[in-house]
Structure formats: structure tokens, C-alpha cells
Design a protein around this motif. Structure first.
Motif, mmCIF file in Angstrom:
data_model
loop_
_atom_site.group_PDB
_atom_site.id
_atom_site.type_symbol
_atom_site.label_atom_id
_atom_site.label_comp_id
_atom_site.label_asym_id
_atom_site.label_seq_id
_atom_site.Cartn_x
_atom_site.Cartn_y
_atom_site.Cartn_z
ATOM 1 N N LEU A 177 0.854 -1.333 -0.047
ATOM 2 C CA LEU A 177 0.088 0.009 0.015
ATOM 3 C C LEU A 177 1.030 1.118 -0.118
ATOM 4 N N ARG A 178 2.001 1.325 0.855
ATOM 5 C CA ARG A 178 2.906 2.278 0.502
ATOM 6 C C ARG A 178 3.433 2.510 -0.656
ATOM 7 N N GLN A 179 3.260 1.762 -1.166
ATOM 8 C CA GLN A 179 4.112 1.671 -3.186
ATOM 9 C C GLN A 179 2.872 2.038 -3.614
ATOM 10 N N GLU A 180 1.545 2.046 -3.511
ATOM 11 C CA GLU A 180 0.789 1.907 -4.339
ATOM 12 C C GLU A 180 0.148 4.010 -4.189
ATOM 13 N N LEU A 181 0.555 4.406 -2.462
ATOM 14 C CA LEU A 181 -0.237 5.473 -2.688
ATOM 15 C C LEU A 181 0.747 6.832 -2.518
ATOM 16 N N LEU A 182 2.333 6.564 -3.278
ATOM 17 C CA LEU A 182 3.129 7.677 -3.201
ATOM 18 C C LEU A 182 2.569 8.744 -3.893
#
Length: 255
Positions: A177-182
């Protein structure tokens, strides 16, 4: 940075009726945020809200069983209706039931998966669009999603197989999710504590609870406020800073 770095921000904290959740809600309110307190025990939520009000902060109690998708959505909507927006989500609600597979029940496993995994997914799914909106419209120009994990998500031990499964899964979900919402300026972080003096051990059987207490008898356990400090540190950073993961052990803890 102002004396209240979260002035004007709105936070939602799950499992806010006691322990790490209540301590986190108090700390975020002290930093200037208005806080939606989400849990099932309304009397406890009202007490935490009252404590925050006495300190000059603002909090609202949102009684909800977020293991049910509709109630998780309602909790987020209630927060928006009463506080106007959502800048910070702290997924803290969880349960730890430790037993060897041979001596546990499928109901205990289901309870952990329901609260530690499904409830987190329900509230996150409902909240993410509003976090994205907050990041694009607020003065901070950033929003935060913090998942409370555990050292069990890194190192499995006998008797903790399904609890470790829920927390290692949480870690993987958090990183994806961290990567998706960067690109949306929503920071996603995991805080992994161990040996915290909370009600979590009260859900264990007598034998397992006694064994857990003996294990930490020789160390000074962390306090809920210590984890609240860590969460506060993460969400009060300037937008250029993202703290992706924080592992917190007691100072005397060797394992």
C-alpha cells in the motif's frame, strides 16, 4: 514547526478504548488533531473523549464493530460527518490469542483474522479515498496511514502461529500500500512493538497468560505512551520525510 503540528488535522484511531489506541488518541489530540475514537466499548470511548476534552483537545466517540464492512464504512462516514475530513488513520485494533495449534480452537484463529486482518482492510478501504483528498487539499499537503504491527510479524514463536500470520500479512499489506499511495502523498507506515503493558494479554488462557507474564517479568515493559510517541513522530514529520517502519522493543529485551 508550530507548537501543535497537527493543528486542524483529523485523525481516526481504531481500538481507541484502551492501551495503545487510547494513548495514541490522547497524544494526537495533544499535537492539535481532532480525533475520532473507534471501538466497541462505548463507555471506555466516552472516558477517553472526556480525558481529551479536559486537556483542551477534541474527540468524538464512534462505537463500531469494524469486523463488519458496513460498520467500518459507517465509522469513516461518521468521522467525516462530525469532523469534516480525514487526514490520519491509525489501525490499532487487534487481538492476540496464543496457543499451540494442537490446543487451540478454530474460533480463536477466526477471531484474530477477523480483527487483525479483515477489520483493518475494511476501515482502510473506506478511508483511503478521503486520505488522498486530504493530502491534496490540506495545508500539510500530506496524509498518513499507520498500521500497528508487532515483532511477531518478523519472528514467529511457538504458540503464535496465527497471530504471527496476521502481523506478517499486515506488514506485507503495508509495504504494498505504501508503494501504491506514494504518488498520492499518503504516507503508509508500520509500527511494530513488543512487550507492551496493555490489556492484550488479558485475552489469553490462564496458563498462557502466566507464561507471557513470566517471560517479561525481568524487564521493564514498554508503556502504551511509548508507542503513541512513535506514532506521533511518524505523522508529524514534514511532508518530505516518510518513516516506513519502526520496530520498538523494551530496552532490556533480548529476544
Amino acid at each position: 514547526m508550530s507548537e501543535q503540528p497537527l493543528d486542524g488535522a483529523i485523525a481516526l484511531v481504531t481500538g481507541a478504548s484502551s492501551g495503545i489506541g487510547a494513548a495514541t488518541a490522547r497524544r494526537l489530540a495533544r499535537e492539535g488533531a481532532a480525533v475520532a475514537l473507534v471501538a466497541r466499548r462505548r463507555d471506555r470511548l466516552d472516558q477517553v473523549a472526556s480525558d481529551i476534552a479536559k486537556l483542551g483537545g477534541h474527540a468524538v466517540a464512534v462505537e463500531a464493530d469494524i469486523t463488519e464492512p458496513e460498520r467500518a464504512e459507517d465509522a469513516v462516514q461518521d468521522t467525516l460527518d462530525r469532523l469534516g475530513r480525514l487526514d490520519i488513520l491509525v489501525n490499532n485494533a487487534g487481538i492476540m490469542l496464543l496457543n499451540p495449534a494442537l490446543h487451540t480452537t478454530i474460533e480463536e484463529w477466526d477471531r484474530m483474522i477477523s480483527l487483525n486482518v479483515a477489520a483493518l482492510l475494511h476501515i482502510t478501504h473506506a478511508a483511503v479515498p478521503h486520505l488522498i483528498y486530504a493530502a491534496s487539499t490540506s495545508p500539510r499537503q500530506v496524509a498518513d496511514l499507520v498500521n500497528v504491527s508487532s515483532t511477531a510479524g518478523r519472528a514467529s514463536r511457538p504458540g503464535s502461529s496465527v497471530y504471527a500470520l496476521t502481523k506478517s500479512g499486515l506488514n506485507a499489506f503495508t509495504e504494498s500500500l505504501r508503494q501504491e499511495l506514494l504518488s498520492e502523498r499518503v504516507r503508509v507506515s508500520a509500527v511494530a512493538p513488543d512487550a507492551v503493558d496493555t490489556e492484550l494479554v488479558n485475552h489469553l488462557s490462564d496458563t498462557t497468560r502466566d507464561a507471557a507474564r513470566r517471560q517479561i517479568a525481568g524487564i521493564e515493559a514498554l508503556r502504551p505512551e511509548d508507542i503513541a510517541d512513535a506514532i506521533s513522530y511518524i505523522v508529524t514529520r514534514e511532508r518530505r520525510v516518510a518513516v516506513n517502519e519502526m520496530l520498538i522493543r523494551a530496552g532490556d529485551q533480548a529476544w
